[in-house]
Design a protein around this motif. Structure first.
Motif, mmCIF file in Angstrom:
data_model
loop_
_atom_site.group_PDB
_atom_site.id
_atom_site.type_symbol
_atom_site.label_atom_id
_atom_site.label_comp_id
_atom_site.label_asym_id
_atom_site.label_seq_id
_atom_site.Cartn_x
_atom_site.Cartn_y
_atom_site.Cartn_z
ATOM 1 N N ARG A 13 -8.077 7.935 0.175
ATOM 2 C CA ARG A 13 -9.391 7.378 -0.174
ATOM 3 C C ARG A 13 -9.290 6.366 -1.311
ATOM 4 O O ARG A 13 -10.107 5.440 -1.409
ATOM 5 C CB ARG A 13 -10.330 8.522 -0.551
ATOM 6 N N ARG A 14 -8.313 6.551 -2.171
ATOM 7 C CA ARG A 14 -8.134 5.650 -3.317
ATOM 8 C C ARG A 14 -7.513 4.324 -2.918
ATOM 9 O O ARG A 14 -7.474 3.386 -3.733
ATOM 10 C CB ARG A 14 -7.279 6.343 -4.383
ATOM 11 N N ILE A 15 -7.025 4.227 -1.675
ATOM 12 C CA ILE A 15 -6.344 2.997 -1.256
ATOM 13 C C ILE A 15 -7.181 2.190 -0.268
ATOM 14 O O ILE A 15 -7.417 0.996 -0.468
ATOM 15 C CB ILE A 15 -4.964 3.332 -0.648
ATOM 16 N N GLU A 16 -7.653 2.838 0.815
ATOM 17 C CA GLU A 16 -8.387 2.088 1.832
ATOM 18 C C GLU A 16 -9.020 3.063 2.824
ATOM 19 O O GLU A 16 -8.650 4.238 2.885
ATOM 20 C CB GLU A 16 -7.455 1.142 2.591
ATOM 21 N N LYS A 35 0.832 -1.205 0.000
ATOM 22 C CA LYS A 35 0.000 0.000 0.000
ATOM 23 C C LYS A 35 0.865 1.254 0.000
ATOM 24 O O LYS A 35 0.542 2.243 -0.675
ATOM 25 C CB LYS A 35 -0.925 0.000 1.210
ATOM 26 N N ALA A 36 1.978 1.206 0.732
ATOM 27 C CA ALA A 36 2.892 2.349 0.739
ATOM 28 C C ALA A 36 3.510 2.542 -0.643
ATOM 29 O O ALA A 36 3.683 3.680 -1.104
ATOM 30 C CB ALA A 36 3.977 2.155 1.788
ATOM 31 N N ARG A 37 3.832 1.451 -1.318
ATOM 32 C CA ARG A 37 4.368 1.555 -2.680
ATOM 33 C C ARG A 37 3.349 2.234 -3.592
ATOM 34 O O ARG A 37 3.703 3.122 -4.371
ATOM 35 C CB ARG A 37 4.709 0.180 -3.232
ATOM 36 N N ARG A 38 2.093 1.826 -3.461
ATOM 37 C CA ARG A 38 1.050 2.426 -4.305
ATOM 38 C C ARG A 38 0.919 3.922 -4.009
ATOM 39 O O ARG A 38 0.761 4.733 -4.927
ATOM 40 C CB ARG A 38 -0.276 1.716 -4.073
ATOM 41 N N MET A 39 0.988 4.286 -2.737
ATOM 42 C CA MET A 39 0.905 5.701 -2.388
ATOM 43 C C MET A 39 2.066 6.473 -2.993
ATOM 44 O O MET A 39 1.878 7.567 -3.555
ATOM 45 C CB MET A 39 0.903 5.863 -0.866
ATOM 46 N N ALA A 40 3.277 5.927 -2.894
ATOM 47 C CA ALA A 40 4.434 6.607 -3.472
ATOM 48 C C ALA A 40 4.250 6.813 -4.973
ATOM 49 O O ALA A 40 4.548 7.891 -5.511
ATOM 50 C CB ALA A 40 5.700 5.804 -3.195
ATOM 51 N N GLU A 41 3.744 5.800 -5.651
ATOM 52 C CA GLU A 41 3.529 5.907 -7.098
ATOM 53 C C GLU A 41 2.494 6.978 -7.427
ATOM 54 O O GLU A 41 2.647 7.726 -8.399
ATOM 55 C CB GLU A 41 3.094 4.547 -7.650
ATOM 56 N N MET A 42 1.436 7.076 -6.614
ATOM 57 C CA MET A 42 0.407 8.073 -6.884
ATOM 58 C C MET A 42 0.938 9.488 -6.672
ATOM 59 O O MET A 42 0.612 10.401 -7.431
ATOM 60 C CB MET A 42 -0.807 7.816 -5.995
ATOM 61 N N VAL A 43 1.763 9.692 -5.632
ATOM 62 C CA VAL A 43 2.319 11.021 -5.398
ATOM 63 C C VAL A 43 3.278 11.395 -6.522
ATOM 64 O O VAL A 43 3.274 12.532 -7.021
ATOM 65 C CB VAL A 43 3.019 11.082 -4.031
ATOM 66 N N LEU A 44 4.087 10.446 -6.969
ATOM 67 C CA LEU A 44 4.991 10.713 -8.090
ATOM 68 C C LEU A 44 4.202 11.066 -9.347
ATOM 69 O O LEU A 44 4.581 11.982 -10.097
ATOM 70 C CB LEU A 44 5.889 9.502 -8.339
ATOM 71 N N ALA A 45 3.120 10.352 -9.581
ATOM 72 C CA ALA A 45 2.299 10.646 -10.756
ATOM 73 C C ALA A 45 1.685 12.042 -10.644
ATOM 74 O O ALA A 45 1.604 12.786 -11.635
ATOM 75 C CB ALA A 45 1.209 9.592 -10.915
ATOM 76 N N ASP A 105 -14.268 10.697 9.626
ATOM 77 C CA ASP A 105 -15.055 9.717 8.888
ATOM 78 C C ASP A 105 -14.063 8.798 8.184
ATOM 79 O O ASP A 105 -13.531 9.126 7.126
ATOM 80 C CB ASP A 105 -15.966 10.421 7.878
ATOM 81 N N HIS A 106 -13.801 7.655 8.796
ATOM 82 C CA HIS A 106 -12.726 6.785 8.304
ATOM 83 C C HIS A 106 -13.107 6.036 7.040
ATOM 84 O O HIS A 106 -12.226 5.666 6.257
ATOM 85 C CB HIS A 106 -12.313 5.784 9.387
ATOM 86 N N ARG A 107 -14.376 5.819 6.801
ATOM 87 C CA ARG A 107 -14.774 5.103 5.591
ATOM 88 C C ARG A 107 -14.777 6.013 4.371
ATOM 89 O O ARG A 107 -14.368 5.608 3.285
ATOM 90 C CB ARG A 107 -16.143 4.454 5.785
ATOM 91 N N ARG A 108 -15.232 7.254 4.559
ATOM 92 C CA ARG A 108 -15.213 8.209 3.453
ATOM 93 C C ARG A 108 -13.937 9.048 3.449
ATOM 94 O O ARG A 108 -13.728 9.862 2.543
ATOM 95 C CB ARG A 108 -16.457 9.102 3.515
ATOM 96 N N VAL A 109 -13.092 8.844 4.438
ATOM 97 C CA VAL A 109 -11.779 9.487 4.551
ATOM 98 C C VAL A 109 -11.902 11.002 4.436
ATOM 99 O O VAL A 109 -11.455 11.629 3.487
ATOM 100 C CB VAL A 109 -10.782 8.937 3.506
#
Length: 303
Positions: A138-141, A74-84, A155-159
């Motif tokens: 929100r895009r991850i979990e 999940k951290a890898r995915r977050m890093a990729e999204m920030v880079l994008a 609101d943890h479900r809707r972040v």
């Protein structure tokens, strides 16, 4: 040297650029439930002095993100999204060092993601205000409210942030682990068994907690936290809750706090109590008779 113009800012130099950030965890939640309006899940955070640290180093020669430990997908995915989002380099190396146990209800995953997002953003010069970070999370979990300092209703479900509630004096949590792990995503798929009466009670509890934090009333905070732990038995029961409540009453502690979607229970103690040292010793001994895994945590004050 590779450069890129981030929208709204000067060119950023990337080669060898490094960003570092940290994020605190929580000991479960002071309060968690569902309000009367449709889909209004919420929690109230209890920040503690345990952290995740993330370090990201840009590598223009890579087109992916190498993350250590390797299972932090999940951290890898977050890093990729920030880079994008930065429209800059596509790769680099991410190192995560955390003192938060996974799957226990201490916001380890949320802390990983927040620390990672901010470390990558620091490395590439991207502005990352809280609302933009919420969009990424929100895009991850479903996520905890650890991107905000202090105690917050989230609101943890809707972040998304519901309210900043303030800061509390430091407390100690004598934490006890019942064992096992809980998958946060799977937990949030569970049907909530709360009745309309339960939801109205959660609304009253949130009002009480809000007022208690404003008054810095730790006894009331503990009382609301205890009631929240009791109500959560209908959703994710803790087998040792009655025993921990007896310890709390015998010691004269503030209350019981639960990791509502985790495996932890804790006894809240006021560090300013004149009998604090004795109460800590008695509480640790009593909890150790129930579980072999007892630890001390210190809540964070943001005054």
């Amino acid at each position: 040297m590779d450069t890129h113009s981030v929208p709204g800012g000067p060119p950023v130099r990337y080669r060898g650029a490094t960003g570092v950030s940290t994020c605190f965890g929580t000991f479960g939640e002071l309060l968690q439930g569902r309000l009367p309006e449709p889909g209004a899940d919420f929690l109230v955070t209890l920040p503690v002095a345990r952290w995740t640290m993330a370090k990201f180093q840009v590598d223009p020669g890579r087109d992916d993100v190498d993350v250590r430990p390797h299972h932090k997908d999940k951290a890898r995915r977050m890093a990729e999204m920030v880079l994008a989002a930065a429209r800059g380099p596509a790769g680099g190396s991410l190192m995560i060092d955390s003192s938060l146990p996974e799957g226990k209800g201490m916001a380890s995953s949320s802390a990983d993601l927040v620390a990672t997002a901010r470390a990558v953003a620091n490395a590439v010069g991207l502005e990352l205000p809280p609302q933009r970070l919420e969009d990424l999370l929100r895009r991850i979990e479903p996520s905890d409210g650890v991107l905000y300092p202090g105690v917050v209703a989230f609101d943890h479900r809707r972040v998304r942030l519901r309210a900043r509630l303030g800061s509390l004096p430091t407390m100690t949590v004598v934490g006890m682990d019942e064992g096992g792990t809980v998958d946060t995503v799977a937990f949030n798929r569970l049907a909530k068994p709360f009745t309309p009466a339960d939801r109205r009670e959660y609304a009253r509890l949130l009002e009480r907690m809000t007022r208690a934090i404003a008054r810095r009333d730790l006894a009331e905070v503990g009382a609301v936290a205890t009631r929240s732990a009791e109500m959560n038995q209908a959703l994710w029961p803790k087998r040792t809750l009655p025993a921990v409540q007896r310890i709390c009453a015998d010691v004269g502690a503030l209350g019981v706090v639960a990791a509502h979607s985790g495996t932890m229970l804790g006894v809240l103690l006021d560090t300013a109590d004149p009998d604090y040292v004795e109460k800590i010793a008695v509480t640790v001994r009593a909890c150790s008779l129930i579980s072999p895994d007892v630890s001390l945590f210190r809540s964070l004050s943001f005054d």
